[in-house]
Design a protein around this motif. Structure first.
Motif, PDB file in Angstrom:
ATOM      1  N   LEU A  93       0.219  10.303   4.033  1.00  0.00           N
ATOM      2  CA  LEU A  93      -0.662  10.241   5.202  1.00  0.00           C
ATOM      3  C   LEU A  93      -0.074   9.334   6.273  1.00  0.00           C
ATOM      4  N   TRP A  94       0.487   8.225   5.856  1.00  0.00           N
ATOM      5  CA  TRP A  94       1.067   7.255   6.785  1.00  0.00           C
ATOM      6  C   TRP A  94       2.242   7.865   7.549  1.00  0.00           C
ATOM      7  N   LEU A  95       3.138   8.541   6.832  1.00  0.00           N
ATOM      8  CA  LEU A  95       4.308   9.136   7.483  1.00  0.00           C
ATOM      9  C   LEU A  95       3.919  10.291   8.409  1.00  0.00           C
ATOM     10  N   GLY A  96       3.000  11.143   7.940  1.00  0.00           N
ATOM     11  CA  GLY A  96       2.574  12.262   8.769  1.00  0.00           C
ATOM     12  C   GLY A  96       1.917  11.798  10.052  1.00  0.00           C
ATOM     13  N   THR A  97       1.071  10.767   9.930  1.00  0.00           N
ATOM     14  CA  THR A  97       0.390  10.245  11.111  1.00  0.00           C
ATOM     15  C   THR A  97       1.367   9.546  12.045  1.00  0.00           C
ATOM     16  N   LEU A  98       2.390   8.900  11.488  1.00  0.00           N
ATOM     17  CA  LEU A  98       3.412   8.263  12.314  1.00  0.00           C
ATOM     18  C   LEU A  98       4.106   9.279  13.213  1.00  0.00           C
ATOM     19  N   ALA A 124       0.823  -1.210   0.000  1.00  0.00           N
ATOM     20  CA  ALA A 124       0.000   0.000   0.000  1.00  0.00           C
ATOM     21  C   ALA A 124       0.860   1.265   0.000  1.00  0.00           C
ATOM     22  N   LEU A 125       2.103   1.153   0.455  1.00  0.00           N
ATOM     23  CA  LEU A 125       3.000   2.311   0.461  1.00  0.00           C
ATOM     24  C   LEU A 125       3.491   2.676  -0.933  1.00  0.00           C
ATOM     25  N   SER A 126       3.133   1.887  -1.936  1.00  0.00           N
ATOM     26  CA  SER A 126       3.466   2.260  -3.308  1.00  0.00           C
ATOM     27  C   SER A 126       2.561   3.379  -3.815  1.00  0.00           C
ATOM     28  N   HIS A 127       1.498   3.698  -3.067  1.00  0.00           N
ATOM     29  CA  HIS A 127       0.591   4.783  -3.425  1.00  0.00           C
ATOM     30  C   HIS A 127       1.021   6.056  -2.697  1.00  0.00           C
ATOM     31  N   ASN A 175      -4.208  -4.407   3.346  1.00  0.00           N
ATOM     32  CA  ASN A 175      -2.806  -4.100   3.595  1.00  0.00           C
ATOM     33  C   ASN A 175      -2.642  -2.704   4.172  1.00  0.00           C
ATOM     34  N   ALA A 176      -3.428  -1.750   3.664  1.00  0.00           N
ATOM     35  CA  ALA A 176      -3.351  -0.382   4.185  1.00  0.00           C
ATOM     36  C   ALA A 176      -3.777  -0.328   5.650  1.00  0.00           C
ATOM     37  N   LEU A 177      -4.845  -1.065   6.019  1.00  0.00           N
ATOM     38  CA  LEU A 177      -5.289  -1.089   7.411  1.00  0.00           C
ATOM     39  C   LEU A 177      -4.245  -1.745   8.313  1.00  0.00           C
ATOM     40  N   SER A 178      -3.581  -2.791   7.807  1.00  0.00           N
ATOM     41  CA  SER A 178      -2.507  -3.416   8.579  1.00  0.00           C
ATOM     42  C   SER A 178      -1.346  -2.447   8.785  1.00  0.00           C
ATOM     43  N   LEU A 179      -1.012  -1.700   7.732  1.00  0.00           N
ATOM     44  CA  LEU A 179       0.072  -0.728   7.851  1.00  0.00           C
ATOM     45  C   LEU A 179      -0.311   0.419   8.776  1.00  0.00           C
ATOM     46  N   ASP A 180      -1.594   0.786   8.791  1.00  0.00           N
ATOM     47  CA  ASP A 180      -2.053   1.786   9.762  1.00  0.00           C
ATOM     48  C   ASP A 180      -1.804   1.304  11.183  1.00  0.00           C
ATOM     49  N   SER A 181      -2.100   0.031  11.434  1.00  0.00           N
ATOM     50  CA  SER A 181      -1.847  -0.533  12.760  1.00  0.00           C
ATOM     51  C   SER A 181      -0.354  -0.568  13.056  1.00  0.00           C
ATOM     52  N   ALA A 182       0.446  -0.902  12.047  1.00  0.00           N
ATOM     53  CA  ALA A 182       1.899  -0.913  12.243  1.00  0.00           C
ATOM     54  C   ALA A 182       2.411   0.482  12.564  1.00  0.00           C
ATOM     55  N   ALA A 220       3.580  -5.703  18.127  1.00  0.00           N
ATOM     56  CA  ALA A 220       2.520  -5.345  17.191  1.00  0.00           C
ATOM     57  C   ALA A 220       3.065  -5.061  15.800  1.00  0.00           C
ATOM     58  N   VAL A 221       4.180  -4.343  15.729  1.00  0.00           N
ATOM     59  CA  VAL A 221       4.763  -4.018  14.422  1.00  0.00           C
ATOM     60  C   VAL A 221       5.216  -5.275  13.706  1.00  0.00           C
ATOM     61  N   ILE A 222       5.868  -6.164  14.421  1.00  0.00           N
ATOM     62  CA  ILE A 222       6.314  -7.421  13.807  1.00  0.00           C
ATOM     63  C   ILE A 222       5.113  -8.217  13.303  1.00  0.00           C
ATOM     64  N   ALA A 223       4.037  -8.224  14.088  1.00  0.00           N
ATOM     65  CA  ALA A 223       2.827  -8.935  13.649  1.00  0.00           C
ATOM     66  C   ALA A 223       2.230  -8.293  12.407  1.00  0.00           C
ATOM     67  N   ALA A 224       2.223  -6.965  12.356  1.00  0.00           N
ATOM     68  CA  ALA A 224       1.625  -6.264  11.217  1.00  0.00           C
ATOM     69  C   ALA A 224       2.355  -6.574   9.920  1.00  0.00           C
TER      70      ALA A 224
END
Length: 411
Positions: A23-28, A14-17, A147-154, A275-279
């Motif tokens: 959004l993912w990096l900013g929220t991180l 999903a990070l290819s988008h 995959n995007a929801l899993s990466l959000d959790s990660a 959690a990250v390893i699981a994601a």
């Protein structure tokens, strides 16, 4: 390696988008700041009051507004320009964080101030979460949504790893005001990400449907679809009986293990790492077991893992058990949320997401405050471990008394 991660079968595809990555990096970055604030305020309240009920109560206040505002936030996310709406809420959260910083720096911080500002921050956070989910749905294709929801959790749990470590360093070297100041600055990352996104920017077409009617349409879907209903109910039970371990980490670290802010940081980091390893690593297991079987296994294990953590006799054992709990907890919650999203039409996904948020937070509010209050009277371990074992018993009972009790979780 990077190419394989972003490939169609990669664990981070999903990070290819581009917009999702921004959004993912900013929220991180923002979540790192949020966890710094959570650790700082949790340690502060525990040290000042010495009572688990206060620590759990303040943690619950952050989630209390979701009982009223979560359905509204989901409906609004389907009506307005999502980037603008989210940016306004983020700006207000930054102002609240700045006020906390000023109070701490001037020696005027108090538990009532922490409680009031936590409540206000929770209100705007409740509006942001369904909007962020809607943005994610808008900027990734349907085949990449899970995959995007899993990466959000990660991402959330990466913040849980990094934030507490930085909080421990800043609290030791600078004090609580320093940790709160870093959180204030972290909101800028989300604003920059929203400004740089190219898609999902234009306002949605006006809705002929009234706001309340739109909310109730999402409720009716959740009530009539057996899979969504079961996932929502399971999420509420996890929030009530399992999730309070997050808000009560400072209590366990300080009152049970006799530690300090560093101990709190270590425990939160252990959970986040698991959690990250699981994601990132659960995809292969899901492919082999199937999504429903994997989710059922996680629901069975999360109660046992939570009980093992609360009964840990020492910090090293607690770190190991919390690492495992972090992994299983993420799998359970991501699986339940995915069931809801996969069974929901695109135009209602924000509203169903807001219902999931409402029920999980309702359970968490009752659980973290109730378990904290009872722990002051009976003891931390008997109450928290007892709740974890109760959850395990409920899941076993569903499987035993109804052979297909969890079958509706299939997507």
């Amino acid at each position: 390696m990077a190419t394989s991660l972003f490939s169609r079968s990669g664990s981070a595809r999903a990070l290819s988008h581009r917009d999702f990555t921004l959004l993912w990096l900013g929220t991180l970055v923002s979540n790192i700041g949020t966890w710094m604030e959570s650790v700082a305020l949790g340690v502060y309240v525990t040290q000042v009051t010495g009572q688990a009920a206060w620590t759990g109560g303040v943690a619950a206040l952050t989630h209390l507004p979701s009982l009223v505002l979560a359905p509204l936030g989901g409906a609004l996310a389907d009506r307005f320009d999502r980037r603008t709406f989210m940016a306004v809420c983020i700006c207000v959260q930054a102002l609240l964080a700045a006020l906390l910083t000023v109070l701490a720096a001037t020696g005027n911080l108090s538990v009532p101030w922490v409680a009031v500002l936590s409540l206000l921050n929770g209100a705007f956070s409740t509006l942001v979460i369904p909007c962020a989910t809607a943005l994610t749905v808008a900027v990734v294709p349907p085949e990449d949504l899970h995959n995007a929801l899993s990466l959000d959790s990660a991402q959330f749990n990466l913040g849980r790893i990094i934030g507490p470590v930085l909080a421990a360093l800043v609290l030791t070297q600078v004090g609580i005001a320093g940790a709160l100041f870093v959180n204030t600055l972290s909101f800028l990352a989300v604003l920059l990400a929203l400004a740089g996104m190219r898609g999902a920017a234009s306002p949605l077409p006006p809705k002929a449907e009234a706001l309340w009617a739109g909310i109730m349409r999402g409720v009716r879907l959740a009530w009539t679809d057996p899979g969504i209903a079961l996932a929502l109910g399971s999420g509420a039970l996890v929030g009530l009986l399992i999730s309070p371990f997050v808000g009560l980490v400072p209590v366990f670290a300080l009152k049970v293990l006799g530690g300090d802010a560093t101990t709190t940081s270590m425990l939160l980091t252990a959970q986040g790492t698991g959690a990250v390893i699981a994601a990132f690593g659960s995809g292969a297991i899901v492919a082999r077991m199937g999504r429903r079987a994997f989710l059922e296994a996680a629901l069975l294990l999360v109660g046992l893992c939570s009980a093992a953590y609360w009964l840990s006799p020492s910090l090293p054992v607690a770190l190991v058990t919390l690492f495992i709990l972090g992994a299983v907890y993420l799998v359970a919650f991501t699986g339940l949320k995915t069931v809801c999203q996969a069974r929901t039409p695109p135009e209602l996904q924000a509203r169903v997401s807001s219902l999931f948020l409402l029920l999980v937070n309702a359970g968490y509010i009752l659980g973290v405050w109730g378990q904290g209050a009872l722990s002051d009277r009976v003891g931390v371990r008997p109450i928290t471990a007892g709740c974890a074992l109760l959850f395990f018993g409920i899941v076993v009972g569903m499987r035993t008394l109804r052979a297909r009790g969890l079958a509706a979780l299939g997507t």
